[in-house]
Structures are given as structure tokens and as C-alpha cells.
Write a protein that holds these residues in place. Structure first.
Motif, short mmCIF file in Angstrom:
data_model
loop_
_atom_site.label_atom_id
_atom_site.label_comp_id
_atom_site.label_asym_id
_atom_site.label_seq_id
_atom_site.Cartn_x
_atom_site.Cartn_y
_atom_site.Cartn_z
N PHE A 65 0.81 -1.22 0.00
CA PHE A 65 0.00 0.00 0.00
C PHE A 65 0.84 1.27 0.00
O PHE A 65 0.32 2.37 -0.13
N ILE A 66 2.16 1.11 0.18
CA ILE A 66 3.00 2.30 0.33
C ILE A 66 3.08 3.17 -0.93
O ILE A 66 2.92 4.39 -0.84
N PRO A 67 3.27 2.57 -2.14
CA PRO A 67 3.30 3.44 -3.33
C PRO A 67 2.03 4.27 -3.49
O PRO A 67 2.11 5.49 -3.71
N ALA A 68 0.85 3.65 -3.36
CA ALA A 68 -0.39 4.41 -3.51
C ALA A 68 -0.56 5.40 -2.37
O ALA A 68 -0.99 6.53 -2.58
N GLY A 69 -0.18 4.99 -1.17
CA GLY A 69 -0.33 5.87 -0.01
C GLY A 69 0.51 7.13 -0.13
O GLY A 69 0.09 8.22 0.27
N THR A 70 1.70 6.97 -0.72
CA THR A 70 2.58 8.13 -0.88
C THR A 70 1.94 9.16 -1.82
O THR A 70 2.32 10.33 -1.82
N GLY A 71 0.95 8.73 -2.60
CA GLY A 71 0.23 9.65 -3.48
C GLY A 71 -0.42 10.80 -2.74
O GLY A 71 -0.79 11.80 -3.36
N ILE A 72 -0.55 10.70 -1.43
CA ILE A 72 -1.12 11.80 -0.64
C ILE A 72 -0.35 13.09 -0.91
O ILE A 72 -0.93 14.17 -0.87
N VAL A 73 0.95 12.99 -1.23
CA VAL A 73 1.75 14.20 -1.44
C VAL A 73 1.18 15.07 -2.57
O VAL A 73 1.38 16.28 -2.58
N MET A 74 0.46 14.44 -3.50
CA MET A 74 -0.08 15.22 -4.62
C MET A 74 -1.30 16.05 -4.21
O MET A 74 -1.69 16.96 -4.92
N TYR A 75 -1.93 15.67 -3.10
CA TYR A 75 -3.21 16.31 -2.76
C TYR A 75 -3.10 17.19 -1.52
O TYR A 75 -4.11 17.55 -0.93
N GLY A 76 -1.86 17.52 -1.15
CA GLY A 76 -1.65 18.36 0.03
C GLY A 76 -2.50 19.62 0.01
O GLY A 76 -3.14 19.96 1.00
N GLU A 77 -2.54 20.30 -1.15
CA GLU A 77 -3.27 21.58 -1.22
C GLU A 77 -4.77 21.39 -1.07
O GLU A 77 -5.43 22.15 -0.38
N LEU A 78 -5.28 20.32 -1.74
CA LEU A 78 -6.72 20.04 -1.64
C LEU A 78 -7.12 19.81 -0.19
O LEU A 78 -8.16 20.29 0.27
N ILE A 79 -6.29 19.07 0.55
CA ILE A 79 -6.62 18.76 1.94
C ILE A 79 -6.37 19.98 2.83
O ILE A 79 -7.17 20.28 3.71
N ALA A 80 -5.30 20.72 2.55
CA ALA A 80 -4.97 21.88 3.38
C ALA A 80 -6.09 22.92 3.34
O ALA A 80 -6.35 23.60 4.33
N ALA A 81 -6.79 23.02 2.18
CA ALA A 81 -7.83 24.03 2.03
C ALA A 81 -8.95 23.86 3.07
O ALA A 81 -9.55 24.83 3.49
N GLU A 82 -9.24 22.62 3.45
CA GLU A 82 -10.32 22.39 4.41
C GLU A 82 -9.86 21.41 5.47
O GLU A 82 -10.56 20.47 5.82
N TRP A 83 -8.65 21.64 5.96
CA TRP A 83 -8.06 20.59 6.79
C TRP A 83 -8.80 20.37 8.10
O TRP A 83 -8.84 19.24 8.59
#
Lengths: 120, 244
Positions: A65-83
Motif C-alpha cells: 500500500f505504500i506506493p499508492a499511499g505516498t500519493g497523498i503528497v499530490m493532494y496536500g493543497e486540496l486537503i490543506a484548504a479544508e483541513w
């Protein structure tokens, strides 16, 4: 090990073909798992080779699951907007779901042993 | 950096070898730490490895896509590993059968709790409609969550990220809930973590025992199916009910 891997991939392929062919939303590997489970019931269990290969794969399931999980780095801004609402919802609802599921199962799997004596 | 080093870095950061090796190294380092802390829940190897890799990608200015070009060889094994879940399921079949009724009820109530509580908490704290619809399927496996979120007005990419975070939160938090609610039965532990935290939870359950893993796999599969079938009509109904 090679023959067991081939078998697993063949069932995944069959699952993938069924999922695409019938336009199902269920992922192909999940259908492959159901097919293999059915085959095991019919055959009366897995051979030693298949069992060992499955054990090896599942022992390190976390790694996969680690390769897919590391994909979180791409969505930092989306999550930060409504963290705030997102973090609260994820934490609260994940813990609630685990808690409710466990308490329901615990309550239901307790068989009252005095059940018969209560009958009139 | 000297010109040769720069050249080497340009080559390495574009080669699949780097992503694959980094993934395996991060996992081993994370697992070593996990063991050193006596398997402390907060030292969860998936969470640690993701944090290490995210740091390395950021420091090395490596694009996630070029990392994934190498890491996909590990990612690919998720397919056969999912099929392989049939074997522990078969082994646990005698116990599964005797618990069928309670499992179905727990599945429906647990699944509803996951969806409704995520929606309620998110809505109370002012999350946007797109975020709420991306949150709703967060307890199920990524391909299902993305497919379900999109027609509801969610963002598939956000849904995928929230699924991953849910998995990590479930894997880290579940051991505390086991202790707090005094749940010792591996079947119950596994079923709950698989239902709420899909594959990452299932991977955690296999670290408890084969029985916990089998029940987690079953819960993950069933909740994926239930969510795919029920969310497309639960969410619009809920929004109408709340007059949103």
C-alpha cells in the motif's frame, strides 16, 4: 511459487475480464478473490504451494500500500484548504465505525446460555 | 553538486530503479522502527514509510509520477495479493459461517456509521459539498471510492487521498480502541478494522493473526460492495432530508 503466482494472476485476469465485460464497479481482483474462494470450496482447500505463496504475499500486505499511499503528497493543497473539517471527520468517523462494529458484534455473538430456561 | 553528480541525479531520479528501491528501503526502515518500539501503534510502518518517502520526494524534488514509475512494481502485487485473500477466507470459513447473522448486522450498522458520521462531522465544521461527497466513501478501497464519489459531486483525487488517510488512521487507532473497549476476539478485531479501514486495516489485521486478517478481508470486500450499491441513493436522500 511460480505456479501459485500464475494461478493468482490467472484468477485476477478472469476477475478483471468479468468486471470490464459486465461493466461492474467492483474491482477485478475482488471478483478474482471470490472466484478463487469458490474454487477452493469445490476443490476442498489450497495446495501447500498456494498456501505458502499467499502467506508470503499477505505477510507484507502493508508494503504493497505504500506506493499508492505516498500519493497523498499530490493532494496536500486540496486537503490543506479544508483541513479542519476533513481531519475531524476522518478521525471521528473512522474511530466511530470501528467502535460501533465491534460493540455490535460483541453484543450479538454473546449467546445467552440461560436462553432455554426462560422459555415457558 | 559537481556536474557528474548532477548528471547521476538526473539519471537516477528518472529511472524506475530509484522509486522501487526507495519504497523497499522505506518499508524496511519503518518496520525496523516498528519492531524497536515494541510494535507501538503510533509507529505504524505504513504511516512511517509514507512519511519518509514524502520527505525524500520533497527534499530530492522528485515528482510523484516518476517515483511511481518504479514503485508500481510493488503496487502491482496488490492485485494477486487481493486474490490471495481467498485462502485465509477459506481457512476461516467454518467460523465465518457460524457468525453470518451478526456479521451482516455489524456490516450494515458499521458501514452506515462510517458514512453518516463522516458527513455529519464534516458538515458541522463547514466542509464544502465536494469535500463531503469525497468523504462519504472514505472507508472503502480506492477504486470503489473514486468511482462512487464522482457522480455524487465529489473529487475522485481527493477521495483517493482521504481513503489512504482513513486507512492509516484506522491502522494506528484501532489498537487503542481494542484496549479501551476490551475486545479480545481476533475475529471481531479484524472485521471492524477491515470494515472501517479497508486494505491498510486488513494489512494491520494480518499482523495480529490469520484469523483477524481473514475477517478483515471479508469486511473490506463486503463494505466495498455495500457502499458501491448504497451510496448513490443514500447521499442524495440525506441531502434532501437536510434541505441542502
Amino acid at each position: 511459487m511460480i505456479s501459485a503466482l500464475t494461478l493468482l494472476l490467472a484468477f485476477q485476469l478472469a476477475g478483471e475480464v468479468i468486471a470490464r465485460g459486465l461493466g461492474l464497479q467492483v474491482p477485478g481482483p475482488v471478483i478474482g478473490m471470490a472466484l478463487l474462494f469458490g474454487a477452493l470450496l469445490l476443490r476442498g482447500g489450497p495446495g501447500e504451494d498456494l498456501r505458502q505463496t499467499a502467506d508470503k504475499l499477505l505477510q507484507h500486505l502493508s508494503l504493497l500500500f505504500i506506493p499508492a499511499g505516498t500519493g497523498i503528497v499530490m493532494y496536500g493543497e486540496l486537503i490543506a484548504a479544508e483541513w479542519v473539517p476533513l481531519t475531524a471527520a476522518l478521525l471521528g468517523s473512522t474511530f466511530l465505525a470501528i467502535g460501533v462494529t465491534m460493540l455490535v458484534l460483541k453484543a450479538l455473538s454473546k449467546r445467552p446460555k440461560t436462553g432455554q430456561s426462560i422459555q415457558p | 553538486m559537481t556536474p557528474q553528480l548532477t548528471e547521476l541525479w538526473v539519471y537516477l531520479s528518472a529511472s524506475p530503479l530509484l522509486g522501487l528501491t526507495l519504497t523497499l528501503m522505506a518499508y524496511q526502515a519503518a518496520f525496523w522502527l516498528y519492531r524497536r518500539t515494541g510494535f507501538h501503534p503510533l509507529a505504524n510502518p505504513v504511516m512511517l514509510a509514507i512519511a519518509m518517502l514524502a520527505t525524500v520526494l520533497w527534499l530530492g524534488d522528485i515528482d510523484y509520477r516518476s517515483y511511481f514509475d518504479g514503485a508500481q512494481f510493488v503496487h502491482f502485487l496488490l492485485g494477486p495479493a487481493t486474490v490471495a485473500l481467498a485462502i485465509p477466507l477459506y481457512t476461516q470459513w467454518p467460523r465465518l459461517k457460524t457468525m453470518a447473522g451478526p456479521l451482516v448486522i455489524a456490516l450494515v450498522l458499521g458501514s452506515l456509521t462510517a458514512v453518516l458520521s463522516a458527513y455529519a462531522i464534516g458538515a458541522m465544521l463547514g466542509a464544502s459539498h465536494a469535500s463531503l461527497m469525497s468523504l462519504a466513501p472514505k472507508s472503502v478501497t480506492t477504486p470503489i471510492a473514486m468511482a462512487v464519489a464522482e457522480p455524487l459531486g465529489g473529487l475522485p483525487a481527493l477521495a483517493a487521498a482521504l481513503v489512504m488517510l482513513t486507512g492509516v488512521i484506522g491502522a494506528v487507532g484501532a489498537p487503542y480502541l481494542y484496549r479501551w473497549l476490551r475486545i479480545g476476539d481476533h475475529a471481531i478485531r479484524g472485521f471492524a478494522i477491515g470494515l472501517a479501514a479497508h486494505g491498510i486495516g486488513t494489512a494491520r489485521a494480518f499482523q495480529i493473526s490469520e484469523q483477524a486478517g481473514a475477517f478483515a478481508a471479508l469486511a473490506m470486500g463486503l463494505n466495498g460492495l455495500l457502499t458501491a450499491l448504497s451510496l448513490p441513493w443514500i447521499m442524495p436522500w440525506l441531502e434532501r432530508l437536510l434541505g441542502r
